[in-house]
Design a protein around this motif. Structure first.
Motif, PDB file in Angstrom:
ATOM      1  N   LYS A 135      60.713  25.885  14.270  1.00 28.77           N
ATOM      2  CA  LYS A 135      59.764  26.274  15.339  1.00 28.77           C
ATOM      3  C   LYS A 135      58.466  27.118  14.611  1.00 28.77           C
ATOM      4  O   LYS A 135      57.884  28.059  15.196  1.00 28.77           O
ATOM      5  N   GLY A 136      57.999  26.307  13.464  1.00 22.76           N
ATOM      6  CA  GLY A 136      56.556  27.033  12.946  1.00 22.76           C
ATOM      7  C   GLY A 136      56.833  27.984  11.962  1.00 22.76           C
ATOM      8  O   GLY A 136      55.983  28.848  11.523  1.00 22.76           O
ATOM      9  N   MET A 137      58.187  28.497  11.807  1.00 22.13           N
ATOM     10  CA  MET A 137      58.596  29.528  10.766  1.00 22.13           C
ATOM     11  C   MET A 137      59.773  29.001  10.019  1.00 22.13           C
ATOM     12  O   MET A 137      59.556  27.603   9.666  1.00 22.13           O
ATOM     13  N   THR A 138      60.318  29.913   9.313  1.00 20.99           N
ATOM     14  CA  THR A 138      61.268  29.228   8.421  1.00 20.99           C
ATOM     15  C   THR A 138      62.758  30.186   8.862  1.00 20.99           C
ATOM     16  O   THR A 138      62.760  31.238   9.032  1.00 20.99           O
ATOM     17  N   ARG A 139      63.802  29.457   8.826  1.00 18.49           N
ATOM     18  CA  ARG A 139      64.957  29.773   9.354  1.00 18.49           C
ATOM     19  C   ARG A 139      65.773  29.835   8.057  1.00 18.49           C
ATOM     20  O   ARG A 139      66.166  29.079   7.339  1.00 18.49           O
ATOM     21  N   ILE A 140      66.194  31.151   7.525  1.00 16.66           N
ATOM     22  CA  ILE A 140      66.932  31.350   6.294  1.00 16.66           C
ATOM     23  C   ILE A 140      68.345  31.707   6.431  1.00 16.66           C
ATOM     24  O   ILE A 140      68.785  32.665   7.504  1.00 16.66           O
ATOM     25  N   TYR A 141      69.451  31.101   6.033  1.00 16.54           N
ATOM     26  CA  TYR A 141      70.846  31.210   5.889  1.00 16.54           C
ATOM     27  C   TYR A 141      71.346  31.846   4.842  1.00 16.54           C
ATOM     28  O   TYR A 141      71.152  31.520   3.545  1.00 16.54           O
ATOM     29  N   ILE A 142      72.095  32.775   4.987  1.00 15.29           N
ATOM     30  CA  ILE A 142      72.549  33.612   4.130  1.00 15.29           C
ATOM     31  C   ILE A 142      74.066  34.065   4.230  1.00 15.29           C
ATOM     32  O   ILE A 142      74.658  34.096   5.157  1.00 15.29           O
ATOM     33  N   LYS A 143      74.742  34.444   2.978  1.00 17.75           N
ATOM     34  CA  LYS A 143      76.062  35.132   3.176  1.00 17.75           C
ATOM     35  C   LYS A 143      76.071  36.283   2.350  1.00 17.75           C
ATOM     36  O   LYS A 143      75.436  36.244   1.129  1.00 17.75           O
ATOM     37  N   CYS A 144      76.707  37.175   2.576  1.00 21.10           N
ATOM     38  CA  CYS A 144      76.719  38.508   1.876  1.00 21.10           C
ATOM     39  C   CYS A 144      78.109  39.035   1.495  1.00 21.10           C
ATOM     40  O   CYS A 144      79.184  38.738   2.246  1.00 21.10           O
ATOM     41  N   GLY A 145      78.316  39.611   0.353  1.00 18.11           N
ATOM     42  CA  GLY A 145      79.488  40.261   0.135  1.00 18.11           C
ATOM     43  C   GLY A 145      80.794  39.412   0.120  1.00 18.11           C
ATOM     44  O   GLY A 145      80.510  38.433  -0.725  1.00 18.11           O
ATOM     45  N   LYS A 146      81.624  39.709   0.801  1.00 22.43           N
ATOM     46  CA  LYS A 146      83.074  39.016   0.627  1.00 22.43           C
ATOM     47  C   LYS A 146      82.884  37.561   1.123  1.00 22.43           C
ATOM     48  O   LYS A 146      83.333  36.860   0.485  1.00 22.43           O
ATOM     49  N   ARG A 147      81.868  37.315   2.198  1.00 25.55           N
ATOM     50  CA  ARG A 147      81.850  35.904   2.415  1.00 25.55           C
ATOM     51  C   ARG A 147      81.109  35.017   1.579  1.00 25.55           C
ATOM     52  O   ARG A 147      81.482  33.994   1.128  1.00 25.55           O
ATOM     53  N   ALA A 148      80.232  35.663   0.561  1.00 26.74           N
ATOM     54  CA  ALA A 148      79.626  35.049  -0.534  1.00 26.74           C
ATOM     55  C   ALA A 148      80.569  34.649  -1.322  1.00 26.74           C
ATOM     56  O   ALA A 148      80.635  33.752  -2.001  1.00 26.74           O
ATOM     57  N   PHE A 149      81.397  35.810  -1.957  1.00 30.41           N
ATOM     58  CA  PHE A 149      82.414  35.459  -2.865  1.00 30.41           C
ATOM     59  C   PHE A 149      83.494  34.395  -2.414  1.00 30.41           C
ATOM     60  O   PHE A 149      83.880  33.495  -3.350  1.00 30.41           O
ATOM     61  N   LYS A 150      84.061  34.450  -1.139  1.00 22.90           N
ATOM     62  CA  LYS A 150      84.736  33.447  -0.711  1.00 22.90           C
ATOM     63  C   LYS A 150      84.056  32.145  -0.784  1.00 22.90           C
ATOM     64  O   LYS A 150      84.611  30.947  -1.147  1.00 22.90           O
ATOM     65  N   ASP A 151      82.597  31.880  -0.564  1.00 23.86           N
ATOM     66  CA  ASP A 151      81.879  30.751  -0.442  1.00 23.86           C
ATOM     67  C   ASP A 151      82.035  30.118  -1.867  1.00 23.86           C
ATOM     68  O   ASP A 151      82.010  29.075  -2.047  1.00 23.86           O
ATOM     69  N   PHE A 152      81.587  31.122  -2.902  1.00 23.15           N
ATOM     70  CA  PHE A 152      81.783  30.652  -4.430  1.00 23.15           C
ATOM     71  C   PHE A 152      83.219  30.325  -4.941  1.00 23.15           C
ATOM     72  O   PHE A 152      83.239  29.074  -5.610  1.00 23.15           O
ATOM     73  N   GLN A 153      84.179  30.801  -4.278  1.00 24.19           N
ATOM     74  CA  GLN A 153      85.572  30.381  -4.573  1.00 24.19           C
ATOM     75  C   GLN A 153      85.738  28.870  -4.055  1.00 24.19           C
ATOM     76  O   GLN A 153      86.259  27.902  -5.210  1.00 24.19           O
ATOM     77  N   VAL A 154      85.201  28.483  -3.001  1.00 24.20           N
ATOM     78  CA  VAL A 154      85.223  27.082  -2.442  1.00 24.20           C
ATOM     79  C   VAL A 154      84.574  26.151  -3.243  1.00 24.20           C
ATOM     80  O   VAL A 154      85.168  25.232  -3.626  1.00 24.20           O
ATOM     81  N   LYS A 155      83.627  26.368  -3.468  1.00 26.54           N
ATOM     82  CA  LYS A 155      82.459  25.799  -4.351  1.00 26.54           C
ATOM     83  C   LYS A 155      82.797  25.793  -5.834  1.00 26.54           C
ATOM     84  O   LYS A 155      82.662  24.513  -6.216  1.00 26.54           O
ATOM     85  N   HIS A 156      83.631  26.741  -6.199  1.00 31.18           N
ATOM     86  CA  HIS A 156      83.980  26.581  -7.588  1.00 31.18           C
ATOM     87  C   HIS A 156      85.304  25.511  -7.658  1.00 31.18           C
ATOM     88  O   HIS A 156      85.323  24.931  -8.628  1.00 31.18           O
ATOM     89  N   ASP A 157      85.994  25.528  -6.615  1.00 33.57           N
ATOM     90  CA  ASP A 157      87.013  24.878  -6.750  1.00 33.57           C
ATOM     91  C   ASP A 157      86.616  23.217  -6.445  1.00 33.57           C
ATOM     92  O   ASP A 157      87.253  22.175  -7.204  1.00 33.57           O
ATOM     93  N   ILE A 158      85.786  22.958  -5.912  1.00 29.97           N
ATOM     94  CA  ILE A 158      84.996  21.529  -5.802  1.00 29.97           C
ATOM     95  C   ILE A 158      84.735  21.108  -7.118  1.00 29.97           C
ATOM     96  O   ILE A 158      84.930  19.996  -7.406  1.00 29.97           O
ATOM     97  N   ILE A 159      83.813  22.054  -7.750  1.00 33.69           N
ATOM     98  CA  ILE A 159      83.331  21.720  -8.976  1.00 33.69           C
ATOM     99  C   ILE A 159      84.443  21.504 -10.234  1.00 33.69           C
ATOM    100  O   ILE A 159      84.425  20.501 -11.114  1.00 33.69           O
ATOM    101  N   THR A 160      85.467  22.256 -10.214  1.00 30.88           N
ATOM    102  CA  THR A 160      86.615  22.144 -11.081  1.00 30.88           C
ATOM    103  C   THR A 160      87.069  20.622 -10.606  1.00 30.88           C
ATOM    104  O   THR A 160      87.447  20.093 -11.727  1.00 30.88           O
ATOM    105  N   SER A 161      87.337  20.353  -9.405  1.00 25.14           N
ATOM    106  CA  SER A 161      87.978  19.189  -8.990  1.00 25.14           C
ATOM    107  C   SER A 161      87.187  17.967  -9.505  1.00 25.14           C
ATOM    108  O   SER A 161      87.404  16.996 -10.514  1.00 25.14           O
ATOM    109  N   LEU A 162      85.745  17.972  -9.435  1.00 18.53           N
ATOM    110  CA  LEU A 162      84.833  17.207  -9.988  1.00 18.53           C
ATOM    111  C   LEU A 162      84.918  16.720 -11.555  1.00 18.53           C
ATOM    112  O   LEU A 162      84.649  15.883 -11.906  1.00 18.53           O
ATOM    113  N   ASN A 163      84.917  18.110 -12.217  1.00 17.16           N
ATOM    114  CA  ASN A 163      85.127  17.963 -13.769  1.00 17.16           C
ATOM    115  C   ASN A 163      86.258  17.193 -14.032  1.00 17.16           C
ATOM    116  O   ASN A 163      86.226  16.227 -14.876  1.00 17.16           O
TER     117      ASN A 163
END
Length: 391
Positions: free
Chosen positions: A216-244
């Motif tokens: 709508k003519g602005m910018t919408r920013i999506y964030i995660k903080c604290g434990k949510r960001a940590f859990k998000d990192f765990q999920v993405k790390h597992d994905i990367i490890t599987s891809l490795n």
């Protein structure tokens, strides 16, 4: 008026209170206490949940100076024990505090104003009056916020009168007719807020920007903080490890390997498309050779709808009425490129529902789909018989 214990101590988990009123309306039970540790929904922050005397509190709302606890049933005692879901509360404190720091950093670096904030179950969104918001800006804001978090600064909350608001170093002008609560992280953010916050920035842990998109003519920013960001990192790390393991490369080589495989897949798709077109052309020659009239009608057992569409596209301008059915996909294609007075779309509109089918089209082309092969076959036979009558 309900005393708000969460403003005295945002880390409160339990307390005792007296029941002042119980309201039953529309199948809901609303309980009013003289004081409460439960934060009601407001200011972009969801409400607390928990129990009162072991009975579930599913939602908390505020109207005027009264806080209503939405419960499954009314407590029996006049003096009750309140227990909040502190994991949920602390999550909200991390997200809300992180949002303040993000908004402050954007204002500090680029003069952007927070025009909207929502704390959802999965992520937080912040609407900023800047467009576009570049990847470089995202990186600089993220660095600014997290450096401030590592400095372990304090969040201060205080009440100011309407006559004192001009002295508050807020990032936006405050217009009020009464006392107002201020939340300040010195040298980063200061604004009116009714939410609960952590005591120090280190408790936010981390602020991670997930994406920034135009809105709508602005910018919408999506964030995660604290434990949510940590859990998000765990999920993405597992994905990367599987891809490795799957790709036999480390994380630094994943993109190159994926891009190379993508190119190979695209080349194979182009080759497959070329071969399919060649095969379809050969099949069309055979179909025309065996055609005994202007009607070509075939039920294909082993071809999907995409395949029969390809064959149909080659036949489309060769002067035939074409009825192709894919028994595999339970779909039908109807084409008329002759001078026969026959509307494909009209026939579908008049009859396809009789056979529990869905679809339609125009005079020269129509297609439809069916729940089962029996209905498809019956409709196919109806179309074939209708065309034969007109030949």
């Amino acid at each position: 008026m309900t005393e708000k214990l969460y403003y005295k101590d945002a880390y409160i988990t339990e307390s005792e209170a007296n029941v002042l009123n119980i309201i039953e309306e529309d199948g809901k039970v609303l309980v009013v206490l003289d004081e409460t540790p439960f934060y009601p929904e407001g200011g972009g922050q969801p409400s607390d949940t928990g129990t009162i005397d072991g009975i579930k509190v599913s939602y908390v709302s505020e109207k005027g100076e009264i806080i209503y606890h939405h419960m499954d049933k009314a407590p029996e005692n006049k003096k009750v024990k309140c227990s909040i879901d502190f994991e949920r509360r602390f999550d909200h404190m991390q997200q809300h505090s992180g949002e303040h720091l993000l908004s402050g950093a954007i204002y500090k670096l680029y003069g952007g104003n927070n025009k909207g904030f929502h704390l959802g179950e999965e992520y937080v969104t912040v609407d900023i009056d800047i467009d576009p918001f570049t990847e470089d800006m995202v990186k600089k804001v993220e660095d600014e916020v997290n450096e401030y978090i590592y400095a372990n600064r304090t969040f201060d909350t205080y009440i100011v009168t309407k006559d004192e608001v001009d002295k508050v170093p807020a990032r936006k002008k405050i217009n009020v007719d009464e006392d107002i609560r201020i939340v300040e992280a010195k040298d980063m953010d200061c604004c009116p807020c009714c939410g609960t916050h952590v005591k120090t920035t280190s408790e936010v842990g981390i602020v991670k920007i997930l994406k920034a998109e135009r809105y709508k003519g602005m910018t919408r920013i999506y964030i995660k903080c604290g434990k949510r960001a940590f859990k998000d990192f765990q999920v993405k790390h597992d994905i990367i490890t599987s891809l490795n393991k799957v790709l036999s490369v480390d994380e630094n080589g994943i993109l190159d390997r994926v891009n190379k495989q993508f190119e190979e897949i695209e080349n194979l798709k182009r080759e497959s498309s070329r071969l399919k077109s060649t095969i379809a052309g050969i099949e069309v020659e055979s179909i025309i050779k065996n055609a005994k009239s202007k009607l070509i009608s075939i039920q294909f057992e082993d071809k999907n709808f995409e395949d029969i569409q390809l064959i149909g596209s080659i036949l489309e301008n060769k002067g035939y009425v074409v009825i192709f059915a894919s028994l595999e996909d339970k779909k039908i294609l109807f084409l008329n490129n002759t001078d026969i007075d026959l509307s494909c779309g009209k026939l579908f509109k008049e009859h396809i529902r009789e056979f529990n089918g869905k679809g339609g089209g125009k005079d020269k082309r129509a297609q439809g789909t069916f729940d089962n092969k029996e209905d498809l076959t019956k409709f196919y036979e109806l179309l074939s018989a209708t065309v034969r009558e007109k030949l």
